[in-house]
Design an enzyme around this catalytic site. Structure first.
Site, PDB file in Angstrom:
ATOM      1  CB  SER A 121      58.479  64.070  62.471  1.00  0.00           C
ATOM      2  OG  SER A 121      59.096  65.024  61.622  1.00  0.00           O
ATOM      3  CE1 TYR A 180      58.460  60.706  58.353  1.00  0.00           C
ATOM      4  CE2 TYR A 180      58.598  63.109  58.513  1.00  0.00           C
ATOM      5  CZ  TYR A 180      58.971  61.853  58.956  1.00  0.00           C
ATOM      6  OH  TYR A 180      59.847  61.723  60.016  1.00  0.00           O
TER       7      TYR A 180
END
Length: 268
Positions: free
Chosen positions: A141, A154
């Site tokens: 990501s 995350y």
């Protein structure tokens, strides 16, 4: 790498980026193993590929469990007869202040985003070695490069899989197995449906198609990484290296509005 004829297993491929990528690779002549937790969704994805002239199988498995990982390995051997490419695309997210996120949710993110792909990659390495010219693709990501508030765990989990890929690439260099890491920005998938963060907060959602096209191109061109977000993202990454306090200040101004937008963001 020439995709035609390759045997590819892809996690998280019953929806989102993984599903769209599986369909694109099948169109290029790859034989696919669709891996997802939900049997109905995985079966439907595989059926859709087969109905349009592709070749696909499916296995329903939770890759965060030892039994799920073992069933994936068995399905690869049974359905594909070997493996040329593993794509670790499964992922989960929970936004919000870290003290408001449950321990089980924090653990889930680390398991699905970092630990599970590491263990699955380890498990299939013997088959990748036998292929002779193989590839591991890890979907990380943009937050694995620039951490954002309310996504601490995350971001950590995605940075973890990114550094795993970088180190593994160097470990396997010269042994016939490449590693490519993908850094998508916010993408218009089911994972983003519960997030209300928009362009005013820096969340410019890309289409799934544009992300998938870039990944396919990266595979074909033997790239080491695919970073999405254009020049603006590259400039932010560079600024984060050279003047991280400037990024801190930018997020400080956005924090109240950003928290309201992402406190209920959950896809686990």
């Amino acid at each position: 790498m020439d995709i035609n004829g390759k045997r590819i297993a892809i996690t998280g491929s019953s929806s989102g980026i993984g599903q769209a990528l599986a369909k694109a690779l099948a169109k290029q002549g790859a034989e696919m193993l669709i891996i997802g937790r939900r049997e109905a969704a995985a079966s439907l994805t595989a059926s859709g590929i087969n109905q349009t002239g592709g070749r696909a199988h499916f296995v329903a498995a939770d890759i965060t469990t030892a039994a799920g990982c073992a069933s994936v390995v068995a399905a690869i051997q049974l359905r594909l007869g070997g493996l040329d490419m593993l794509i670790n695309s499964a992922g989960g997210v929970r936004g919000g202040r870290i003290e408001d996120i449950s321990e089980s949710e924090l653990t889930q993110m680390i398991e699905v985003n970092t630990l599970a792909p590491i263990l699955l990659t380890r498990a299939v390495l013997p088959m990748l070695r036998q292929a002779g010219a193989a590839l591991v693709v890890n979907v990380a990501s943009a937050m694995g490069l620039v951490g954002a508030p309310f996504y601490a765990t995350y971001a950590a989990s995605k940075a973890g899989i990114a550094m795993f890929g970088e180190a593994l690439r160097r470990e396997l260099k010269g042994e016939g197995i490449g590693v490519m890491t993908v850094y998508p920005v916010a993408t218009d998938t089911p994972m983003m449906q519960s997030s209300n963060a928009g362009p005013e907060l820096g969340f410019h959602k890309e289409t799934v198609e544009s992300v998938v096209d870039a990944i396919v191109d990266g595979i074909e061109q033997d790239r080491l990484q695919v970073v999405r977000g254009g020049d603006a993202r590259l400039q932010m990454i560079e600024l984060n290296r050279t003047n991280p306090l400037a990024i801190d200040e930018r997020f400080q101004q956005l924090k109240p509005t950003l928290w309201e937008a992402v406190q209920n963001h959950k896809a686990l």
